[in-house]
Design a protein around this motif. Structure first.
Motif, short mmCIF file in Angstrom:
data_model
loop_
_atom_site.label_atom_id
_atom_site.label_comp_id
_atom_site.label_asym_id
_atom_site.label_seq_id
_atom_site.Cartn_x
_atom_site.Cartn_y
_atom_site.Cartn_z
N THR A 187 0.84 -1.20 0.00
CA THR A 187 0.00 0.00 0.00
C THR A 187 0.88 1.25 0.00
O THR A 187 1.99 1.25 0.51
CB THR A 187 -0.95 0.02 1.22
OG1 THR A 187 -0.19 0.18 2.42
CG2 THR A 187 -1.78 -1.24 1.28
N THR A 236 -0.53 -0.20 -4.63
CA THR A 236 -1.71 0.64 -4.46
C THR A 236 -1.32 2.09 -4.26
O THR A 236 -0.20 2.42 -3.85
CB THR A 236 -2.61 0.18 -3.29
OG1 THR A 236 -2.10 0.67 -2.05
CG2 THR A 236 -2.75 -1.32 -3.25
N TYR A 237 -2.29 2.95 -4.53
CA TYR A 237 -2.09 4.40 -4.41
C TYR A 237 -3.42 5.02 -4.05
O TYR A 237 -4.50 4.44 -4.30
CB TYR A 237 -1.59 4.98 -5.74
CG TYR A 237 -2.60 4.86 -6.85
CD1 TYR A 237 -3.48 5.90 -7.14
CD2 TYR A 237 -2.70 3.68 -7.60
CE1 TYR A 237 -4.43 5.78 -8.15
CE2 TYR A 237 -3.65 3.55 -8.61
CZ TYR A 237 -4.51 4.61 -8.88
OH TYR A 237 -5.45 4.48 -9.87
N ARG A 238 -3.36 6.21 -3.46
CA ARG A 238 -4.59 6.95 -3.18
C ARG A 238 -4.81 8.03 -4.24
O ARG A 238 -5.86 8.11 -4.85
CB ARG A 238 -4.54 7.59 -1.80
CG ARG A 238 -5.85 8.31 -1.42
CD ARG A 238 -5.74 9.00 -0.08
NE ARG A 238 -4.74 10.06 -0.10
CZ ARG A 238 -4.50 10.88 0.92
NH1 ARG A 238 -5.16 10.74 2.06
NH2 ARG A 238 -3.57 11.82 0.82
N LEU A 258 -6.45 2.64 -3.85
CA LEU A 258 -6.95 2.26 -2.53
C LEU A 258 -6.73 3.43 -1.58
O LEU A 258 -5.61 3.88 -1.38
CB LEU A 258 -6.20 1.03 -2.00
CG LEU A 258 -6.51 0.64 -0.56
CD1 LEU A 258 -7.97 0.19 -0.42
CD2 LEU A 258 -5.56 -0.44 -0.07
N ILE A 292 -6.70 4.09 2.09
CA ILE A 292 -6.63 3.30 3.31
C ILE A 292 -7.55 3.84 4.40
O ILE A 292 -7.92 3.12 5.33
CB ILE A 292 -5.16 3.23 3.80
CG1 ILE A 292 -4.96 2.09 4.82
CG2 ILE A 292 -4.71 4.54 4.38
CD1 ILE A 292 -5.04 0.75 4.22
N ASN A 345 1.75 -3.09 4.78
CA ASN A 345 0.90 -1.96 5.15
C ASN A 345 1.77 -0.72 5.34
O ASN A 345 2.17 -0.38 6.45
CB ASN A 345 0.14 -2.29 6.43
CG ASN A 345 -0.91 -3.36 6.21
OD1 ASN A 345 -1.78 -3.22 5.37
ND2 ASN A 345 -0.81 -4.44 6.96
N ALA A 357 0.98 2.46 3.57
CA ALA A 357 0.25 3.72 3.40
C ALA A 357 -0.06 4.36 4.75
O ALA A 357 -0.49 3.69 5.69
CB ALA A 357 -1.03 3.48 2.62
N THR A 384 -5.31 0.33 8.65
CA THR A 384 -4.43 -0.84 8.64
C THR A 384 -5.14 -2.06 9.20
O THR A 384 -5.09 -3.15 8.62
CB THR A 384 -3.16 -0.54 9.44
OG1 THR A 384 -2.43 0.52 8.80
CG2 THR A 384 -2.26 -1.77 9.55
N LEU A 405 -7.94 -3.29 6.79
CA LEU A 405 -7.43 -3.87 5.55
C LEU A 405 -6.92 -5.29 5.80
O LEU A 405 -7.18 -6.20 5.01
CB LEU A 405 -6.32 -3.01 4.95
CG LEU A 405 -5.80 -3.51 3.60
CD1 LEU A 405 -6.91 -3.50 2.54
CD2 LEU A 405 -4.62 -2.67 3.13
#
Length: 253
Positions: free
Chosen positions: A10, A34-36, A61, A63, A94, A96, A123, A126
């Motif tokens: 993430t 993944t990225y926001r 994603l 988080i 984890n 992010a 966290t 997820l």
């Protein structure tokens, strides 16, 4: 030979997340980055993995948006099955998170809630969402901070949110242990990323101060944290679980 088949990292569009994704990719893992918000950054991470002979893809994603985790997980498993004929994830990193800093009197309810919502709540949920899809013998690595050991003014809520992720790792190591899943935390020290506005990367005075307080005499590089994450995920560390491993070059001993 690959030691892990599929890894999800993430916050992999930059910094430590990107470095972890690249390090895992170099060791043979197929990587979901993944990225926001940094779609281009995540695409660049995937391209770097592919240029090095690996394979991966990017997914969005947030988080902090736990309500989206069910749909994210379903899409993830569908994509993993279509691309790699697999139905599980071997490594979950984890990484992010957010950093908001302020002295006691300056902390707002909004900033407090944002830190806890992202760094701890997100966290936890997820892991909960992905747990049924973690392979037997899988690995979960929560990225924390050396600030859970040493202290600095203005970091109380941030550090507490990361300490919660460390305690979470120890507890879930017991819950997931019967499936052979190892759960650990990596605690980076001062590193030259764009975190906190890139201060530790760009502020030479700050870098000098931190280097003088570090046993190895310098600020860390993102690749050094990524390599540590990949090493912890490897079979070489197969008997390590419920641990907090600091990667700080001996900062503020």
């Amino acid at each position: 030979m690959a030691e892990q088949r599929i890894a999800l990292v993430t916050g992999a569009s930059r910094g430590i997340g990107r470095s972890a994704a690249l390090a895992l990719g170099r060791r043979g893992a197929k990587v979901v980055a993944t990225y926001r918000e940094g779609a281009q950054g995540a695409a660049d991470t995937v391209r770097m993995i592919q240029d090095a002979g690996g394979d991966g893809f990017a997914m969005r994603l947030d988080i902090a948006d736990v309500e989206s985790f069910g749909a994210f997980t379903a899409e993830l498993i569908d994509e993993v099955r279509a691309r790699w004929t697999a139905a599980s994830v071997d490594v979950l990193v984890n990484n992010a998170g957010i950093g908001l800093f302020g002295l006691l009197e300056g902390v707002t309810v909004e900033s407090f809630d944002a830190l806890v919502r992202t760094n701890f709540r997100g966290t936890f949920f997820l892991i909960q969402a992905l747990a049924p899809h973690l392979a037997e013998g899988g690995r979960v690595i929560n990225v924390s901070t050396s600030l859970t050991r040493h202290v600095s003014p203005g970091t109380s809520v941030y550090s507490a949110s990361k300490a919660a992720a460390e305690v979470l790792a120890r507890s879930l190591a017991v819950e997931l242990g019967p499936r052979g899943i190892r759960v650990n935390a990596i605690a980076p020290g001062p590193s030259a990323t764009d975190f906190n506005g890139g201060a530790m990367r760009d502020d030479q005075e700050l870098r000098g101060t931190l280097a003088a307080q570090t046993a190895l005499g310098r600020v860390g590089e993102p690749a050094e944290i990524g390599d540590a994450i990949a090493a912890l995920a490897s079979e070489d560390m197969r008997w390590v679980t419920a641990e907090r491993i600091e990667v700080s070059g001996g900062a503020l001993l």
